[in-house]
Design a protein around this motif. Sequence first.
Motif, short mmCIF file in Angstrom:
data_model
loop_
_atom_site.label_atom_id
_atom_site.label_comp_id
_atom_site.label_asym_id
_atom_site.label_seq_id
_atom_site.Cartn_x
_atom_site.Cartn_y
_atom_site.Cartn_z
N THR A 1 49.75 90.98 2.17
CA THR A 1 48.49 90.50 1.61
C THR A 1 47.95 91.51 0.60
O THR A 1 48.29 92.69 0.63
N ASP B 1 43.93 91.85 -1.67
CA ASP B 1 42.59 91.26 -1.78
C ASP B 1 42.13 91.24 -3.23
O ASP B 1 42.40 92.16 -4.00
N ASN C 1 43.16 82.86 0.47
CA ASN C 1 42.35 82.41 1.60
C ASN C 1 41.03 83.19 1.61
O ASN C 1 41.04 84.39 1.83
N SER D 1 38.57 87.20 -1.71
CA SER D 1 39.57 86.29 -1.18
C SER D 1 40.82 87.11 -0.87
O SER D 1 41.15 88.04 -1.63
N THR D 2 41.45 86.81 0.24
CA THR D 2 42.68 87.49 0.61
C THR D 2 43.87 86.64 0.20
O THR D 2 43.94 85.46 0.54
N ASP E 1 42.46 79.48 8.30
CA ASP E 1 41.49 80.53 8.66
C ASP E 1 42.08 81.52 9.66
O ASP E 1 41.71 82.70 9.66
N ASN F 1 44.59 83.60 10.18
CA ASN F 1 45.69 84.25 9.47
C ASN F 1 46.11 85.56 10.11
O ASN F 1 46.81 86.36 9.47
N SER G 1 39.19 88.16 6.97
CA SER G 1 39.25 88.32 5.52
C SER G 1 38.39 89.51 5.16
O SER G 1 37.56 89.97 5.94
#
Length: 623
Positions: free
Chosen positions: A162, A164, A193, A202-203, A537, A539, A602
């Motif tokens: 991931t 951000d 997400n 947002s990630t 959601d 994650n 997140s």
Amino acid sequence: MLASHAVRSLAKVAFSLALIVTTSNCGSSTPTDPDPDPDPATIAISIDPSSGTVEQGGSLVVNGTATIGGGFTGNVTFTVTGLPSGVTISVGTVTLSGTTATAPITVTVGAGVDAGTYSGTITASGSGVSDSVTYSLTVTEAAGFSLGSISNVSIQQGMSGTTDVTIARSGGFAESVAIAVEGAPSGVTPTPNPASTTGTSSTIGIAVDGSVGTGTYTLTVRGTSTGFPDATATFDLTVTAAPAGTQITVDYSVCSVDDRPVWVAIQDGMAGNWTPITGVNDVYTFTVTQNVLGFAGAYVSGSESDVSVDYFTTSEAVLAAAGDVCDDSGPTGKTVNGMAANVVGLTNLSLGGGFGVVVFDGAFTIAGVVDGSVDLVGYSMNSGVGSDRMLIRRDQDIADNGSLGTVDFTAEGFDPQSATITVGGLVGGEAGTFGASYATVSSGLSCGIAPLSQDLLSGSTFTLSSAPASEQASDEYHVAAVTTGLGDATRQVQESFSTLADRTVDLPPEIPVPTLTDITGGASYLRLQAAFTLPADFNSLVFFDYYGATTSMTVFATAGVMSGAVTLAMPDFTGLTGWDAAWATPANETGVEYVLAGSGNSGSGLCSDGGRVVNSTRSASYN
């Protein structure tokens, strides 16, 4: 004297009249000005308005007026000086009517001009004279958004990661921003997400297929919002080769006896065979060649037993093995004492991960305090007399069984500030609770969450009370938590923010009702499978647990292994060396219950602005 003056004046008048008569009779003759001292030229400027406000990228018009007089001849010119670079001036046509000259002056502010108030000078000039006036220009931030810099990310083939993206909002811009990723090579799947948000971050989850070639790829993140220019930012994705083999060591020797497995097996990849592992003094070492693995353990405590199956990516397993693998209950760490004074009711005290509660003035104990310098946070809820009080005592490093002394909510406390929190996503009949916490960062504890207050949720709003800005450090955050339940499902959300103001906190979706299937087959214990679609959601992780009177069977997976359409199934360990079916739930047991849960996050955790942690559970009967 007077007579002489009068004679000269009369003579002058007579001469003038004679000159006029002569001129009218002769036509083409040019009279000679008898006055050797003509009036000087004059000019006076005025503007309307005298000041103006415009947002970045906008423009406005100032009306300039010059009044001329005396011997003024020629044209009037308007000029503007003193305004910052990026501000351009356009003077329209100058119109002369009698002794008045007017012109529109257009002031255009570039998008890059900093917000602020600037002073300029508007001048009218001509015929060798000029006059000036001061003009005040206020530039405000334009409504809009931009994307912050994005950290580069390195991911192995067949794995995921991931990064951000932050959304900087200006000029009161509060619209939803859609996030999309462009330029990903075949086999790389980026998933923002949330994909659309009114928040500030947002990630971006990035799944890299095992077939993707090694190397560095530049991806573009694009933010869009109707009626506003797009914003973009780029980051580099470096794909590295899958490891030839990764050695992992899991050390249970430091755990209590009940938390040490009596049997361990590993699965190299999701489709590989299960292989029992023999530990040495409760230390288990094994090597895997795939990017994901399964780790199974059987735990026995008296007449009760638990079989747990965990699925990780290999890198997640390495990190998990390096952390605390024990599941010991109860606090560990130091015990710190103190005396509470001037509390107004039920009072929560938090220090370095440990917690204590008092209701009346007097002694208290906080257990489970970590070593190092940590922050004491106290919150006293009024019981009908007075108002709530809050207290923060920073950088406390108290020895084990040492004392904080007197913690006085009058002398060192303060009145909390309040904000209204609206709970988004509630459905009819859903009940729950809300809570407030305070997150601090210290050298001894990277993120300490101190509970402040909790109460029943009544309606869709509640009042959150926490530290006012005057008492808040730059690395401290307010945390709002909401837990609700309806039927056999619960939902929970926690959000952190640096500014205490009215806001909406949205609940996550419910974890779905799974399709349960009995896949016992030839095994001598109950094997269940849960199939469902996991909401985006959640994650972080998901787990499925079913249990009988004395046994529990759990399948756990991280989002790095399973997302979207998920199937969690208890494997068949029959015939594996050391396996004992007595540890598992019997195939014919009735009254079996199950729990399905998912969690996600997140942002950068609750010790950050915009952190969000969510989870949902579903508990029901299987038979």
